[in-house]
Design a protein around this motif. Structure first.
Motif, PDB file in Angstrom:
ATOM      1  N   GLY A  96       0.821  -1.211   0.000  1.00  0.00           N
ATOM      2  CA  GLY A  96       0.000   0.000   0.000  1.00  0.00           C
ATOM      3  C   GLY A  96       0.849   1.252   0.000  1.00  0.00           C
ATOM      4  O   GLY A  96       1.387   1.643   1.023  1.00  0.00           O
ATOM      5  N   ALA A  97       0.996   1.877  -1.174  1.00  0.00           N
ATOM      6  CA  ALA A  97       1.800   3.091  -1.273  1.00  0.00           C
ATOM      7  C   ALA A  97       0.935   4.312  -0.991  1.00  0.00           C
ATOM      8  O   ALA A  97      -0.267   4.201  -0.782  1.00  0.00           O
ATOM      9  N   LYS A  98       1.576   5.473  -0.994  1.00  0.00           N
ATOM     10  CA  LYS A  98       0.843   6.707  -0.714  1.00  0.00           C
ATOM     11  C   LYS A  98      -0.250   6.911  -1.753  1.00  0.00           C
ATOM     12  O   LYS A  98      -1.363   7.284  -1.441  1.00  0.00           O
ATOM     13  N   PHE A  99       0.099   6.650  -3.022  1.00  0.00           N
ATOM     14  CA  PHE A  99      -0.892   6.725  -4.088  1.00  0.00           C
ATOM     15  C   PHE A  99      -1.159   5.302  -4.560  1.00  0.00           C
ATOM     16  O   PHE A  99      -0.228   4.539  -4.769  1.00  0.00           O
ATOM     17  N   SER A 100      -2.427   4.984  -4.694  1.00  0.00           N
ATOM     18  CA  SER A 100      -2.797   3.643  -5.139  1.00  0.00           C
ATOM     19  C   SER A 100      -2.067   3.336  -6.443  1.00  0.00           C
ATOM     20  O   SER A 100      -2.063   4.132  -7.369  1.00  0.00           O
ATOM     21  N   MET A 101      -1.420   2.173  -6.478  1.00  0.00           N
ATOM     22  CA  MET A 101      -0.511   1.903  -7.590  1.00  0.00           C
ATOM     23  C   MET A 101      -0.612   0.494  -8.121  1.00  0.00           C
ATOM     24  O   MET A 101       0.104  -0.392  -7.673  1.00  0.00           O
ATOM     25  N   PRO A 102      -1.466   0.274  -9.112  1.00  0.00           N
ATOM     26  CA  PRO A 102      -1.468  -1.055  -9.718  1.00  0.00           C
ATOM     27  C   PRO A 102      -0.098  -1.287 -10.355  1.00  0.00           C
ATOM     28  O   PRO A 102       0.552  -0.334 -10.749  1.00  0.00           O
ATOM     29  N   GLY A 103       0.325  -2.516 -10.428  1.00  0.00           N
ATOM     30  CA  GLY A 103       1.647  -2.769 -10.995  1.00  0.00           C
ATOM     31  C   GLY A 103       2.605  -3.202  -9.913  1.00  0.00           C
ATOM     32  O   GLY A 103       3.627  -3.823 -10.184  1.00  0.00           O
ATOM     33  N   MET A 104       2.250  -2.911  -8.672  1.00  0.00           N
ATOM     34  CA  MET A 104       3.109  -3.362  -7.582  1.00  0.00           C
ATOM     35  C   MET A 104       2.628  -4.715  -7.077  1.00  0.00           C
ATOM     36  O   MET A 104       1.672  -5.265  -7.564  1.00  0.00           O
ATOM     37  N   MET A 105       3.298  -5.238  -6.075  1.00  0.00           N
ATOM     38  CA  MET A 105       2.990  -6.575  -5.598  1.00  0.00           C
ATOM     39  C   MET A 105       1.557  -6.696  -5.098  1.00  0.00           C
ATOM     40  O   MET A 105       1.023  -5.788  -4.494  1.00  0.00           O
ATOM     41  N   ASP A 106       0.947  -7.841  -5.381  1.00  0.00           N
ATOM     42  CA  ASP A 106      -0.411  -8.101  -4.919  1.00  0.00           C
ATOM     43  C   ASP A 106      -0.397  -8.619  -3.492  1.00  0.00           C
ATOM     44  O   ASP A 106       0.650  -8.857  -2.907  1.00  0.00           O
ATOM     45  N   THR A 107      -1.602  -8.829  -3.029  1.00  0.00           N
ATOM     46  CA  THR A 107      -1.790  -9.268  -1.656  1.00  0.00           C
ATOM     47  C   THR A 107      -1.551 -10.773  -1.510  1.00  0.00           C
ATOM     48  O   THR A 107      -1.866 -11.541  -2.413  1.00  0.00           O
ATOM     49  N   ILE A 108      -0.973 -11.165  -0.360  1.00  0.00           N
ATOM     50  CA  ILE A 108      -0.891 -12.594  -0.038  1.00  0.00           C
ATOM     51  C   ILE A 108      -1.813 -12.855   1.149  1.00  0.00           C
ATOM     52  O   ILE A 108      -1.746 -12.153   2.161  1.00  0.00           O
TER      53      ILE A 108
END
Ligand code: ADP
Ligand code: MG
Ligand code: MG
Length: 871
Positions: A96-108
């Motif tokens: 969870g970055a400051k700005f929502s960022m698709p492309g980063m790691m998904d949830t486990i």
């Protein structure tokens, strides 16, 4: 807050304002915790820790210690134990970055399960499928997310067991499950090059590291570049106790908006999938139910969701997009954020929240982006007609709107076709600056290559032209003038329809509906008018344009250009006769004809506007524009006015100018041929008297002289106006008030504005000519070099589109200031396209200027910007 720790935060220690360190997700989980909402507990590993990791490339001892300690706190809070015991603690690891960022790691999900704990969970819940199903998902998610193993490879392993056994996983025995898990581990080991970690802290630390690393993966980098997100922020990691939507038939998972994100309509909007976990709802494997169904099936949960939605909206003062899970009829909140919405919804929601007194008028105004209004005003395809057409291709929706036209493959071809009056869709592989001529005349632009920031996309958006880019379904052969798509071929001249809002291309013509200002947008704009200092007027001279401007909220017409009225065949002929007149009788008779026509125009304008102000500019363009250039046309002209061809040709040649923009135009026409302005003023005054009487309104015509450079010009032109008006008053025995003002569009006029102000009731900055003359850029030729200037950063913007504040703006400031000092009653306005541009208005608002005037289409946007600038 635990002062020993500075790299991690328990949810209870954070809040929504700590997005920088907790990321958006973590900050809002904290905020919801503090609001007393049912949030599974957990903690956030901060962006500070991420930044340290990205430098050191390993988890520091401090961080490891903190995380272990936080887990042990979580064990206390939950009464569960991590990796052992009768009731094992399971967690999710969420980026969870400051700005929502698709492309980063998904949830486990389900982290904390291993060969031992899975048995405990199975025993405790007496639910084999649940325990092992969760374990299976952990191995798969961990493998996929951390080691990028294809999910399909795991699924195959499950199917193999199902096939061998001859029944589905619902009926798996313990032996079957153990076999499945064994297979999963094998897939994992084969592709990850290591065993699936049985130590739950290993699982946790590997997952945290993977989230950190994903900040720098290529997809994330590209996304950041596209959205102007700095590269050095880092991401936070949320570690949260699991709740289980797959636990029982009274469990499930859902996503919901607190209002409809497409229309803004109030009421919960979203979906719920029973007996499911996490991403199942978006994976599309099963179809979720509309959230409204919960009202009947789980009334308590539904009521609770409604209450929470209200509470969240009140707290965040905005529509929320939430994720939740129901475990055995208990509701848990897993995420909230301000929901994304269409421009239409944004407008409606902002107004509703204001009406509901959740936000102030200023806040409402600041939530509408000028671009949203632009989008709302773009035409769109009529839904009923659209339904009858199948799309043949689709690409990226680069610039909104809907348009139909014939396919043309070159810019030059587009220009030629458009000049013949055809509607054109320019279809290319990509566009370059040379294509701009073709783009400006096209209804839509489509390219087979390129992304949202390609040349075509950027330029089309700037022009407000409908555009689809990256349309790979089309194989475009520009030289051969054909394009192939899966079902056929497009040839030059074929008709297609383009939807720039969703990126789709259709065969044939589809009916469009013009965009309109909705009821709520109107109400918002009315509030805007109260806050704005600058008033907004419209540019226009036809009844249609004037109506359009008024409907869109213009206070009146700030610029009516009279020359447009001369380019109708009969009038053009009369005008040509006037220019070629050889004696006074000729002049008088043609002028009488033109005056009658002009008067009709002005009557129509005044009748449309009634008591709303109207600034009418006297004739401005170079005389030679009225004469033809081609031999055949000249011949025809000579014949029609019974003159000798050679004489006409010689006269036209004599009038032709090398540099017409700097030639015989504007007030210079009045100096050489005063009868034209005299005629126009008479027509204006007579029309005003007529309409004033007929409609019992007080019309005060504003007469504007263009292109003034020296004071005597204005004195002379003003005298001409006054004499003409007085002549009419005498003749008719009636009188009315009128104003005479000048355009300020020459640098010299700015410098002597104090003198000019003595003789003027108003100033109106003509920013197009003022820019042209200040820079010395010909408006007609600047496109040949301006693109290079922009590319090489010699100019920040095209000064014809965004006001040059440093140069042109300084001149305007000087002129307005001097003018008002010399004549306190002087009204000052700005007309020209920059009057509708946000950056330009922001600057104009700082000048002693009273109003801006722009094309009717841009009036609503300008009203918004004028208010925003003043907040
Ligand atoms: P994304 O940013 O892709 O939405 P999330 O971190 O929100 O990823 O996780 C996706 C989904 O996983 C959530 O909507 C939720 O359904 C599920 N999930 C995450 N954490 C938990 C948890 N602790 N318990 C239950 N489900 C969870
Ligand atoms: Mg996701
Ligand atoms: Mg989420």
């Amino acid at each position: 807050r635990n002062s020993m720790f500075n790299l991690t935060y328990a949810f209870a220690e954070g809040n929504k304002d700590l997005r920088d360190i907790l990321g958006g997700k973590g900050a809002n989980l904290s905020e919801m915790t503090n609001l007393g909402l049912p949030v599974p507990q957990g903690f956030v590993v901060s962006t500070v820790a991420c930044r340290a990791y990205l430098k050191a490339h390993e988890l520091t001892d401090d961080l490891v210690t903190e995380i272990r300690s936080r887990v042990s706190d979580l064990e206390t809070v939950t009464g569960k134990t991590f990796g052992h015991g009768a009731d094992p603690l399971l967690v999710s690891v969420r980026s969870g970055a400051k700005f929502s960022m698709p492309g980063m790691m998904d949830t486990i999900l389900n982290l904390g399960l291993n060969d031992v704990t899975v048995q405990r969970v199975a025993q405790r819940t007496e639910n084999l499928a649940f325990a092992y199903g969760s374990y299976r998902r952990l191995i798969q998610m961990f493998g996929n997310v951390v080691f990028e193993i294809d999910i399909k490879d795991f699924n195959e392993a499950s199917h193999k067991v199902e096939n061998v056994r001859g029944y589905g996983s619902a009926n798996f025995t313990r032996q079957d499950w153990l076999l499945v898990i064994e297979q999963y581990k094998q897939v994992f080991q084969a592709q990850a090059g290591q065993e699936f970690p049985q130590d739950v802290y290993d699982q946790l630390f590997i997952a945290v590291e993977a989230v950190f690393k994903s900040w720098d993966n290529d997809r994330a980098k590209v996304y950041r570049q596209l959205h102007n997100i700095p590269d050095d922020l880092g991401t936070a990691v949320n570690i949260q106790q699991m709740v289980f939507g797959n636990y029982s038939k009274d469990s499930g998972t859902g996503v919901m908006f607190t209002r409809n994100p497409a229309t803004g309509a109030p009421g919960l909007f979203g979906e719920y999938l029973s007996q499911a976990q996490g991403e199942d709802i978006v994976s599309g494997a099963r179809t979720p139910d509309p959230i409204a169904n919960l009202e009947a099936s789980k009334p308590q949960v539904y009521q609770q969701l409604k209450t929470i939605a209200e509470k969240l909206e009140k707290h965040y003062q905005d529509m929320q997009d939430v994720e939740f899970t129901v475990e055995d009829n208990h509701l848990y909140m897993l995420q909230t954020r301000n929901g994304k919405r269409t421009p239409n919804a944004a407008v409606n929601i902002a107004y509703d929240l204001y009406e509901e007194k959740l936000i102030s008028a200023q806040e409402m105004i600041s939530r509408i982006e000028p671009g949203m209004i632009e989008q709302l005003l773009h035409p769109s395809f009529l839904a009923s007609d659209l339904a009858k057409h199948d799309s043949i291709a689709s690409g990226l929706p680069a610039s909104p709107g809907a348009a139909t036209g014939e396919v043309i493959f070159t810019a030059q071809g587009a220009k030629v076709a458009a000049e013949k009056g055809h509607h054109v869709v320019l279809l290319r592989n990509e566009t370059s600056p040379e294509d701009i001529v073709g783009m400006t005349v096209s209804e839509a632009v489509v390219t087979s290559r390129g992304g949202m920031t390609s040349h075509a996309a950027v330029v089309a958006r700037g022009m407000g032209t409908c555009c689809v880019v990256g349309c790979q379904d089309l194989q475009v052969d520009e030289a051969g003038a054909v394009a192939h798509y899966a079902g056929g071929v497009l040839k030059e001249g074929d008709i297609i329809s383009v939807d720039g809002t969703n990126g789709k291309i259709y065969l044939g013509t589809i009916k469009t509906t013009a965009g309109s200002v909705s009821d709520k947008l109107n109400k918002i704009l009315a509030v805007c008018d109260k806050y704005a200092r600058l008033q907004v007027f419209g540019n226009g001279e036809t009844v249609k344009d004037i109506r359009e401007a008024i409907v869109k909220g213009a206070r009146g017409i700030g610029l009516a250009r009279t020359e447009h009225m001369f380019f109708q065949p009969d009038r053009l002929k009369a005008m040509r006769q006037l220019i070629l007149a050889e004696n006074d009788a000729d002049i008088t008779s043609t002028l009488a004809y033109i005056k009658g026509e002009q008067k009709g125009d002005f009557v129509a304008m005044f009748e449309t506007l009634l008591d709303k102000p109207c600034t009418i500019r006297l004739l401005d363009p170079p005389l030679h524009e009225f004469l033809p250039t081609k031999e055949a046309d000249l011949q025809q002209l000579a014949q029609s006015i019974h003159k000798d061809y050679n004489w006409v040709a010689a006269k036209a040649a004599a009038l032709r100018e090398v540099n017409p923009m700097l030639g015989l135009r504007g007030v210079r026409l009045a100096v050489t041929l005063p009868q034209i302005y005299q005629m126009q003023v008479e027509a204006i005054i007579e029309a005003a008297i007529l309409v004033s009487e007929a409609h019992q309104v007080n019309i005060i015509p504003e007469i504007m002289i263009p292109l003034i450079g020296v004071t005597p010009e204005l004195e002379m032109a003003k005298k001409l106006c006054v004499d003409a008006a007085e002549g009419i008053f005498e003749k008719t025995g009636k009188r009315l008030d009128y104003k005479v003002g000048t355009m300020i569009e020459m640098p010299r006029a700015c410098l002597i504005a104090d003198e000019l102000a003595q003789d003027a009731d108003f100033f109106s900055f003509g920013t197009n000519d003022l820019t042209q003359l200040t820079f010395g850029y010909s408006r007609d030729d600047a496109h040949k070099f301006l693109p290079t200037y922009l590319e090489d950063h010699l100019l920040p913007n095209d000064p014809f589109q965004v006001l040059d504040t440093k140069g042109v703006g300084a001149l305007m400031n000087m002129a307005a200031t001097k003018g008002k000092a010399a004549n306190p009653k002087l009204k000052v306005g700005v007309c020209g396209e920059v009057g509708g541009n946000a950056e330009s208005i922001e600057f104009i608002n700082t000048l002693p200027v009273d109003y801006v005037s722009c094309s009717p289409f841009r009036v609503p946007q300008a009203r918004l910007i004028c208010a925003q600038t003043q907040l």
